[in-house]
Design a protein around this motif. Structure first.
Motif, PDB file in Angstrom:
ATOM      1  N   LYS A  66     -28.987 -23.465 -33.973  1.00  0.00           N
ATOM      2  CA  LYS A  66     -28.807 -22.129 -34.549  1.00  0.00           C
ATOM      3  C   LYS A  66     -28.176 -21.152 -33.567  1.00  0.00           C
ATOM      4  O   LYS A  66     -28.351 -21.257 -32.348  1.00  0.00           O
ATOM      5  N   ARG A  67     -27.481 -20.184 -34.137  1.00  0.00           N
ATOM      6  CA  ARG A  67     -26.883 -19.085 -33.383  1.00  0.00           C
ATOM      7  C   ARG A  67     -27.445 -17.773 -33.921  1.00  0.00           C
ATOM      8  O   ARG A  67     -26.772 -17.030 -34.646  1.00  0.00           O
ATOM      9  N   PRO A  68     -28.696 -17.451 -33.581  1.00  0.00           N
ATOM     10  CA  PRO A  68     -29.340 -16.260 -34.141  1.00  0.00           C
ATOM     11  C   PRO A  68     -28.786 -14.972 -33.545  1.00  0.00           C
ATOM     12  O   PRO A  68     -28.279 -14.950 -32.418  1.00  0.00           O
ATOM     13  N   ASP A  69     -28.889 -13.904 -34.297  1.00  0.00           N
ATOM     14  CA  ASP A  69     -28.487 -12.580 -33.829  1.00  0.00           C
ATOM     15  C   ASP A  69     -29.376 -12.203 -32.645  1.00  0.00           C
ATOM     16  O   ASP A  69     -30.604 -12.161 -32.775  1.00  0.00           O
ATOM     17  N   PRO A  70     -28.809 -11.913 -31.461  1.00  0.00           N
ATOM     18  CA  PRO A  70     -29.635 -11.566 -30.303  1.00  0.00           C
ATOM     19  C   PRO A  70     -30.565 -10.395 -30.553  1.00  0.00           C
ATOM     20  O   PRO A  70     -31.705 -10.388 -30.055  1.00  0.00           O
ATOM     21  N   GLN A  71     -30.124  -9.412 -31.327  1.00  0.00           N
ATOM     22  CA  GLN A  71     -30.991  -8.267 -31.603  1.00  0.00           C
ATOM     23  C   GLN A  71     -32.183  -8.652 -32.476  1.00  0.00           C
ATOM     24  O   GLN A  71     -33.263  -8.076 -32.363  1.00  0.00           O
ATOM     25  N   ALA A  72     -31.976  -9.626 -33.335  1.00  0.00           N
ATOM     26  CA  ALA A  72     -33.093 -10.120 -34.143  1.00  0.00           C
ATOM     27  C   ALA A  72     -34.116 -10.833 -33.251  1.00  0.00           C
ATOM     28  O   ALA A  72     -35.325 -10.757 -33.493  1.00  0.00           O
ATOM     29  N   LEU A  73     -33.631 -11.514 -32.235  1.00  0.00           N
ATOM     30  CA  LEU A  73     -34.546 -12.167 -31.304  1.00  0.00           C
ATOM     31  C   LEU A  73     -35.346 -11.152 -30.495  1.00  0.00           C
ATOM     32  O   LEU A  73     -36.512 -11.388 -30.165  1.00  0.00           O
ATOM     33  N   VAL A  74     -34.736 -10.012 -30.186  1.00  0.00           N
ATOM     34  CA  VAL A  74     -35.402  -8.979 -29.392  1.00  0.00           C
ATOM     35  C   VAL A  74     -36.549  -8.342 -30.171  1.00  0.00           C
ATOM     36  O   VAL A  74     -37.629  -8.082 -29.614  1.00  0.00           O
ATOM     37  N   SER A  75     -36.377  -8.125 -31.449  1.00  0.00           N
ATOM     38  CA  SER A  75     -37.345  -7.380 -32.241  1.00  0.00           C
ATOM     39  C   SER A  75     -38.544  -8.246 -32.633  1.00  0.00           C
ATOM     40  O   SER A  75     -38.388  -9.245 -33.337  1.00  0.00           O
ATOM     41  N   PRO A  76     -39.768  -7.858 -32.212  1.00  0.00           N
ATOM     42  CA  PRO A  76     -40.953  -8.636 -32.606  1.00  0.00           C
ATOM     43  C   PRO A  76     -41.229  -8.557 -34.096  1.00  0.00           C
ATOM     44  O   PRO A  76     -41.999  -9.364 -34.628  1.00  0.00           O
ATOM     45  N   GLU A  77     -40.593  -7.597 -34.784  1.00  0.00           N
ATOM     46  CA  GLU A  77     -40.766  -7.490 -36.243  1.00  0.00           C
ATOM     47  C   GLU A  77     -40.006  -8.589 -36.984  1.00  0.00           C
ATOM     48  O   GLU A  77     -40.321  -8.923 -38.120  1.00  0.00           O
ATOM     49  N   THR A  78     -38.988  -9.136 -36.329  1.00  0.00           N
ATOM     50  CA  THR A  78     -38.210 -10.209 -36.955  1.00  0.00           C
ATOM     51  C   THR A  78     -38.946 -11.530 -36.807  1.00  0.00           C
ATOM     52  O   THR A  78     -39.267 -11.945 -35.695  1.00  0.00           O
ATOM     53  N   LYS A  79     -39.244 -12.175 -37.908  1.00  0.00           N
ATOM     54  CA  LYS A  79     -39.932 -13.455 -37.871  1.00  0.00           C
ATOM     55  C   LYS A  79     -38.933 -14.565 -37.515  1.00  0.00           C
ATOM     56  O   LYS A  79     -37.900 -14.713 -38.178  1.00  0.00           O
ATOM     57  N   LEU A  80     -39.264 -15.322 -36.478  1.00  0.00           N
ATOM     58  CA  LEU A  80     -38.369 -16.410 -36.096  1.00  0.00           C
ATOM     59  C   LEU A  80     -38.251 -17.461 -37.186  1.00  0.00           C
ATOM     60  O   LEU A  80     -37.205 -18.121 -37.302  1.00  0.00           O
ATOM     61  N   LYS A  81     -39.281 -17.577 -37.996  1.00  0.00           N
ATOM     62  CA  LYS A  81     -39.225 -18.540 -39.097  1.00  0.00           C
ATOM     63  C   LYS A  81     -38.122 -18.166 -40.077  1.00  0.00           C
ATOM     64  O   LYS A  81     -37.449 -19.026 -40.661  1.00  0.00           O
ATOM     65  N   ALA A  82     -37.885 -16.854 -40.233  1.00  0.00           N
ATOM     66  CA  ALA A  82     -36.820 -16.401 -41.117  1.00  0.00           C
ATOM     67  C   ALA A  82     -35.457 -16.752 -40.545  1.00  0.00           C
ATOM     68  O   ALA A  82     -34.522 -17.098 -41.289  1.00  0.00           O
ATOM     69  N   LEU A  83     -35.327 -16.681 -39.216  1.00  0.00           N
ATOM     70  CA  LEU A  83     -34.069 -17.043 -38.578  1.00  0.00           C
ATOM     71  C   LEU A  83     -33.810 -18.542 -38.730  1.00  0.00           C
ATOM     72  O   LEU A  83     -32.651 -18.971 -38.856  1.00  0.00           O
ATOM     73  N   LEU A  84     -34.866 -19.306 -38.734  1.00  0.00           N
ATOM     74  CA  LEU A  84     -34.725 -20.749 -38.892  1.00  0.00           C
ATOM     75  C   LEU A  84     -34.224 -21.094 -40.298  1.00  0.00           C
ATOM     76  O   LEU A  84     -33.419 -21.992 -40.491  1.00  0.00           O
ATOM     77  N   ALA A  85     -34.687 -20.346 -41.272  1.00  0.00           N
ATOM     78  CA  ALA A  85     -34.315 -20.612 -42.671  1.00  0.00           C
ATOM     79  C   ALA A  85     -32.928 -20.082 -42.998  1.00  0.00           C
ATOM     80  O   ALA A  85     -32.310 -20.512 -43.968  1.00  0.00           O
TER      81      ALA A  85
END
Length: 408
Positions: free
Chosen positions: A388-407
């Motif tokens: 995966k190539r997730p948005d770096p800002q999404a990785l920074v925010s604890p509100e962003t669920k990593l499970k959502a990035l996986l999906a």
């Protein structure tokens, strides 16, 4: 005809033996180990096993091996492999025939040539016998010197402090945990050790080590010296490849295997700490991993391949270390990362995400109390495996669920 012989009775070899039965193999299985114990787990040796003076944490008891019809030979060193006759020759003069052979010979602790190996004042920590020797010295008021600021040295330092021993840890490089652990996390670990009273000295070179019946003196390049009751050398491990080399198998920073863990001999496989293999998530870069989970994963996978499954290694490297109430976890390999972003969690815990110049996630490194980083590191491991190539800002925010990035 022989069955399957496994040389090396550690975590990996034992897991492979049981996995063979679970996959339906009905032939003979012989598991050969040089130590007097049944296969046991090594991580507790520098942690709870050392602190609590426990017996080895066995992978399984004797009854389970017997019920699975696995013949375990302990205290039985192997002398050579005869690839033509397909026999394993034992030091005691015996030999065992094999159809297929698995080498899980592990690794041994590196030593410092200048030290007197016969001195009881100088030790390494790799086996249960090593841990027993060290534990006898870890008493309140005793002074332990440690050379090496890697996982083993630091875990031992934390355990020694919990038992009331004084600790001086000497690291020749500018910081501790320089191999595979980000400086930001290493700083947290070093500060915690110093808070607990450990004397951590980095960028410190050693001129000479002297021992006598009373203790050890370490003479430093800066003219200072460290006096201690005993010394533990924790400077890494070397793969046990001697049997493989003598048998003419290919060796490259360990016994060289392909992605299915097969050696240069089609009837011989190798797994665990002793082998190097191509890692698919990192451009088939050849690696050798000294990790508990890697030993488990490869033991299970190689069992299928011994039976013709032809499965390849796809697991992402994962490491962990417990020191005091801190747990450090790392998934993946950060080599090649060009961008690192930080996600802050509760109570000072945080995770660093390491991405390459295309935005692909290569690794994640986390530290915190207890298991606070465990779930996100596990999800990061899955993101790495999926490329995966997730948005770096999404990785920074604890509100962003990593499970959502996986999906996504």
């Amino acid at each position: 005809m022989g069955g399957i012989v496994i040389v090396g009775a550690g975590e990996c070899g034992a897991r492979a033996a049981f996995a063979l039965r679970e996959r339906g193999y009905d032939g003979s299985i012989t598991l050969i180990g040089a130590e007097p114990h049944l296969p046991y787990e090594r991580p507790p040796l520098s942690k709870d096993g050392l602190r609590d003076q426990l017996q080895p944490k066995y992978v399984a008891d004797a009854e389970r091996y017997a019920s699975a019809r696995i013949d375990v030979l302990t205290d039985t060193p192997v002398k050579a492999i005869d690839r033509v006759a397909k026999r394993v020759e034992l030091v005691d003069g015996g030999s065992i025939a094999y159809d297929r052979l698995l080498l899980t010979t592990g690794a041994r602790a590196r030593t410092i040539p200048a030290t007197d190996d016969a001195s009881r004042r100088v030790r390494t920590l790799r086996t249960h016998a090593d841990a027993e020797e060290i534990r006898r010295e870890l008493l309140p008021g005793r002074k332990l010197a440690i050379i090496g600021g890697g996982f083993i040295g630091l875990e031992l330092a934390a355990t020694a402090r919990s038992l009331g021993a004084d600790v001086v840890l000497i690291e020749g490089l500018p910081r501790i945990l320089s191999r595979g652990v980000p400086a930001e996390i290493a700083t947290v670990v070093a500060e915690r050790h110093r808070t607990e009273g450990a004397d951590i000295r980095c960028d410190t070179k050693i001129d000479r080590i002297d021992t006598d019946e009373n203790g050890v003196q370490i003479l430093l390049a800066n003219g200072q010296s460290v006096d201690a009751d005993f010394l533990v050398v924790g400077i890494g491990a070397s793969p046990n490849t001697e049997l493989a080399e003598a048998a003419g198998l290919m060796v490259d920073n360990g016994i060289a295997v392909d992605a299915t863990l097969r050696t240069s001999d089609p009837d011989i496989f190798a797994a665990g700490d002793c082998c190097s293999y191509p890692l698919c998530h990192y451009g088939d870069r050849r690696v050798r991993l000294e990790a508990w989970r890697n030993a488990q994963d490869q033991g299970t996978l190689v069992a299928g391949n011994l039976l013709g499954a032809n499965e390849t290694v796809t697991s992402v490297p994962w490491f962990w270390s417990d020191q005091y109430d801190l747990t450090l976890q790392i998934a993946g390999l950060a080599d090649g990362a060009t961008v690192t972003v930080r996600r802050d969690l509760t109570d000072g815990a945080f995770i660093l995400f390491h991405l390459d110049d295309t935005g692909r996630l290569l690794a994640a490194s986390g530290i915190g109390q207890g298991n606070v980083v465990a779930r996100d590191i596990r999800l990061a491991e899955m993101l790495i495996a999926a490329g995966k190539r997730p948005d770096p800002q999404a990785l920074v925010s604890p509100e962003t669920k990593l499970k959502a990035l996986l999906a996504a």
